[in-house]
Design an enzyme around this catalytic site. Structure first.
Site, PDB file in Angstrom:
ATOM      1  N   TYR A  10     -89.163  67.103  -9.950  1.00  0.00           N
ATOM      2  CA  TYR A  10     -90.550  67.265  -9.488  1.00  0.00           C
ATOM      3  C   TYR A  10     -90.649  67.116  -7.969  1.00  0.00           C
ATOM      4  CZ  TYR A  10     -95.426  65.701  -8.732  1.00  0.00           C
ATOM      5  OH  TYR A  10     -96.700  65.517  -8.268  1.00  0.00           O
ATOM      6  N   ASP A  30     -77.848  69.132  -8.622  1.00  0.00           N
ATOM      7  CA  ASP A  30     -78.675  68.604  -9.713  1.00  0.00           C
ATOM      8  C   ASP A  30     -77.932  68.845 -11.029  1.00  0.00           C
ATOM      9  OD1 ASP A  30     -82.143  68.235  -9.884  1.00  0.00           O
ATOM     10  OD2 ASP A  30     -80.924  68.310 -11.706  1.00  0.00           O
ATOM     11  N   ASN A  31     -77.951  67.844 -11.918  1.00  0.00           N
ATOM     12  CA  ASN A  31     -77.254  68.051 -13.204  1.00  0.00           C
ATOM     13  C   ASN A  31     -78.166  68.710 -14.240  1.00  0.00           C
ATOM     14  OD1 ASN A  31     -78.935  65.994 -14.062  1.00  0.00           O
ATOM     15  ND2 ASN A  31     -77.313  64.475 -14.359  1.00  0.00           N
ATOM     16  N   LEU A  32     -79.412  68.990 -13.860  1.00  0.00           N
ATOM     17  CA  LEU A  32     -80.406  69.644 -14.723  1.00  0.00           C
ATOM     18  C   LEU A  32     -80.685  68.874 -16.014  1.00  0.00           C
ATOM     19  CD1 LEU A  32     -79.598  73.462 -14.270  1.00  0.00           C
ATOM     20  CD2 LEU A  32     -81.194  72.035 -12.984  1.00  0.00           C
ATOM     21  N   GLY A  35     -84.149  68.042 -14.396  1.00  0.00           N
ATOM     22  CA  GLY A  35     -84.628  69.043 -13.435  1.00  0.00           C
ATOM     23  C   GLY A  35     -84.666  70.428 -14.061  1.00  0.00           C
ATOM     24  N   TYR A 140     -85.833  50.046 -14.340  1.00  0.00           N
ATOM     25  CA  TYR A 140     -85.973  51.153 -13.388  1.00  0.00           C
ATOM     26  C   TYR A 140     -86.193  50.603 -11.977  1.00  0.00           C
ATOM     27  CZ  TYR A 140     -88.362  54.705 -10.668  1.00  0.00           C
ATOM     28  OH  TYR A 140     -88.745  55.528  -9.648  1.00  0.00           O
ATOM     29  N   PHE A 168     -95.665  55.270  -4.094  1.00  0.00           N
ATOM     30  CA  PHE A 168     -96.612  54.755  -5.076  1.00  0.00           C
ATOM     31  C   PHE A 168     -96.798  55.868  -6.114  1.00  0.00           C
ATOM     32  CE2 PHE A 168     -97.782  50.432  -3.794  1.00  0.00           C
ATOM     33  CZ  PHE A 168     -96.829  50.302  -2.804  1.00  0.00           C
ATOM     34  N   ASN A 169     -97.989  56.232  -6.542  1.00  0.00           N
ATOM     35  CA  ASN A 169     -98.080  57.199  -7.650  1.00  0.00           C
ATOM     36  C   ASN A 169     -98.129  58.629  -7.124  1.00  0.00           C
ATOM     37  OD1 ASN A 169     -98.827  54.580  -8.841  1.00  0.00           O
ATOM     38  ND2 ASN A 169     -99.060  55.824 -10.671  1.00  0.00           N
TER      39      ASN A 169
HETATM   40  N1  UFG Z   1    -102.176  55.549 -18.167  1.00  0.00           N
HETATM   41  C1  UFG Z   1    -103.136  55.613 -19.160  1.00  0.00           C
HETATM   42  N2  UFG Z   1    -102.978  56.564 -20.107  1.00  0.00           N
HETATM   43  C2  UFG Z   1    -101.931  57.445 -20.137  1.00  0.00           C
HETATM   44  C3  UFG Z   1    -100.970  57.357 -19.122  1.00  0.00           C
HETATM   45  C4  UFG Z   1    -101.132  56.392 -18.138  1.00  0.00           C
HETATM   46  O1  UFG Z   1    -104.086  54.844 -19.181  1.00  0.00           O
HETATM   47  O2  UFG Z   1    -101.866  58.263 -21.059  1.00  0.00           O
HETATM   48  C5  UFG Z   1    -102.350  54.546 -17.107  1.00  0.00           C
HETATM   49  C6  UFG Z   1    -101.187  53.610 -16.977  1.00  0.00           C
HETATM   50  O3  UFG Z   1    -101.317  52.536 -17.855  1.00  0.00           O
HETATM   51  C7  UFG Z   1    -101.292  53.212 -15.501  1.00  0.00           C
HETATM   52  C8  UFG Z   1    -101.852  54.462 -14.825  1.00  0.00           C
HETATM   53  O4  UFG Z   1    -102.433  55.231 -15.876  1.00  0.00           O
HETATM   54  O5  UFG Z   1    -102.195  52.171 -15.356  1.00  0.00           O
HETATM   55  C9  UFG Z   1    -100.806  55.297 -14.131  1.00  0.00           C
HETATM   56  O6  UFG Z   1     -99.728  55.514 -15.036  1.00  0.00           O
HETATM   57  P1  UFG Z   1     -98.512  56.492 -14.727  1.00  0.00           P
HETATM   58  O7  UFG Z   1     -97.596  56.438 -15.905  1.00  0.00           O
HETATM   59  O8  UFG Z   1     -99.026  57.808 -14.286  1.00  0.00           O
HETATM   60  O9  UFG Z   1     -97.834  55.824 -13.458  1.00  0.00           O
HETATM   61  P2  UFG Z   1     -97.245  54.339 -13.264  1.00  0.00           P
HETATM   62  O10 UFG Z   1     -98.198  53.644 -12.334  1.00  0.00           O
HETATM   63  O11 UFG Z   1     -96.916  53.673 -14.517  1.00  0.00           O
HETATM   64  O12 UFG Z   1     -95.844  54.697 -12.625  1.00  0.00           O
HETATM   65  C10 UFG Z   1     -95.678  55.111 -11.312  1.00  0.00           C
HETATM   66  C11 UFG Z   1     -94.421  55.975 -11.215  1.00  0.00           C
HETATM   67  C12 UFG Z   1     -93.190  55.168 -11.573  1.00  0.00           C
HETATM   68  C13 UFG Z   1     -93.166  53.929 -10.763  1.00  0.00           C
HETATM   69  C14 UFG Z   1     -94.447  53.145 -10.906  1.00  0.00           C
HETATM   70  C15 UFG Z   1     -94.488  51.940 -10.034  1.00  0.00           C
HETATM   71  O13 UFG Z   1     -94.532  57.062 -12.085  1.00  0.00           O
HETATM   72  O14 UFG Z   1     -92.051  55.928 -11.293  1.00  0.00           O
HETATM   73  O15 UFG Z   1     -95.546  53.958 -10.530  1.00  0.00           O
HETATM   74  O16 UFG Z   1     -95.043  50.897 -10.765  1.00  0.00           O
HETATM   75  F1  UFG Z   1     -92.152  53.138 -11.162  1.00  0.00           F
END
Ligand code: UFG
Length: 328
Positions: A10, A30-32, A35, A140, A168-169
């Site tokens: 991504y 990339d090992n795909l 990806g 992780y 972050f996200n």
């Molecule tokens: N969430 C929901 N419903 C869903 C999916 C997610 O309520 O169906 C909530 C999660 O509980 C969280 C928020 O939405 O509170 C964001 O969730 P994501 O899974 O999108 O992202 P995260 O914050 O869990 O994870 C991201 C990255 C990770 C990284 C992490 C750091 O994707 O790689 O932030 O804490 F490790």
């Protein structure tokens, strides 16, 4: 030439697109495993292989004039890492071991690394600063923290300079809708929300509504993938200028709750998105918001996507035009 490990994933695929746009030469390794070949820019060279395979790396470093490496190649699902910690240490830590050994052996000294807010675990305060405590709550995040420490020691011993970017996200897609997010399985909030208006799911589950936040749902700092690629390019330029390496947060410094994200998505798609309350997901901190002041000061980086609707709009453009992702 810039070697992009994990350039079919991504974030990596968006990075390669940006490198090509800026006139850089890119080689994707990339090992795909997660990806997509179709996500690799046609002007980039492509090698299918695993970074844990030293012969593959030796071959690349011997045959190409690799000036810098951007390293995205890692397993990145928090939940999966809790169930399969050894796979995460093997792929992530093992991959870094192999990459650093090859870089040191071939005298390559510039590395930009894809790290994560997960290294902080449950923060004591927000916004989070780079020297706040790092106490990962899952394998992780632990693997990424170990990888940062490996780079630190190898940098001292072998002069491999590095910039570690703690994302972050990450969200959004290339604005023209031609590249985007396609994880299997998908676990991230924005793609899952958008599956509702796409007709792929009836409602979006909200994982916990009793957190200590204004509306009870978790707060995250969403940063557009193209703002991230800009930060990586700046990190490379910083290392090229002889700048000092180190770790940098990449976030927007703005937090949005899960409910706020669903409302913003409703405004983008122009229709209601039904929700369903669900249990808390293990290991989710209530709030994660970055201070990105260090990246602003040292790399001159500022996110350009400051409206969450704009971030979601680019994701929507991608999912609408590619409802089955890369559909391999
Ligand atoms: N969430 C929901 N419903 C869903 C999916 C997610 O309520 O169906 C909530 C999660 O509980 C969280 C928020 O939405 O509170 C964001 O969730 P994501 O899974 O999108 O992202 P995260 O914050 O869990 O994870 C991201 C990255 C990770 C990284 C992490 C750091 O994707 O790689 O932030 O804490 F490790």
């Amino acid at each position: 030439m810039i070697l992009v490990c994990g350039g079919a994933g991504y974030i990596g695929s968006h990075m390669v697109h940006e490198l090509v746009r800026r006139g850089e030469e890119a080689l994707v390794l990339d090992n795909l495993r997660s990806g997509h070949r179709a996500a690799v820019h046609p002007k980039a060279r492509f090698v299918q292989g695993d970074i844990r395979d030293r012969a593959v790396l030796d071959n690349i470093f011997s045959r190409h004039d690799i000036e810098a490496v951007i390293h995205f190649a890692a397993s990145s699902l928090v939940g999966e890492s809790v169930v399969k910690p050894l796979e995460y240490f093997d792929n992530n830590v093992g991959g870094m071991q192999s990459l650093l050994a090859a870089m040191a052996a071939h005298g390559r000294d510039k590395l930009v690394f894809s790290s994560t807010a997960a290294v902080y675990g449950e923060p004591e305060r927000v916004p989070i600063l780079e020297d706040d405590p790092t106490r990962p709550t899952n394998p992780y995040g632990e693997s990424k923290l170990i990888m940062e420490k490996m780079m630190q020691w190898v940098s001292q011993a072998h002069g491999v300079r590095f910039v570690s970017l703690r994302y972050f996200n990450v969200a959004g897609a290339l604005p023209d809708g031609s590249l985007g997010e396609d994880h299997r399985p998908e676990t991230h909030l924005i793609p899952l929300i958008l599956q509702v208006p796409l007709g792929r799911r009836a409602r979006i589950g909200i994982f916990g509504d009793d957190y200590d936040t204004p509306d009870g749902t978790c707060i995250r700092d969403y940063i557009h993938v193209m703002d991230l690629t800009d930060a990586h390019q700046r990190a490379i330029d910083h290392l090229r200028r002889g700048g000092e390496g180190g770790v940098f947060n990449l976030g927007s410094a703005q937090g949005f709750s899960v409910r706020e994200m669903i409302s913003a998505a409703e405004r983008v798609v122009g229709r209601p998105i039904p929700t369903a309350p669900e249990a808390r997901r293990a290991g989710d901190p209530a709030r994660l918001v970055a201070s990105a002041a260090k990246a602003a000061k040292i790399l001159g980086w500022q996110p350009r996507y400051t409206s969450i609707e704009d971030v979601i709009s680019t994701a929507w453009a991608w999912h609408q035009s590619h409802p089955d992702g890369y559909a391999e």
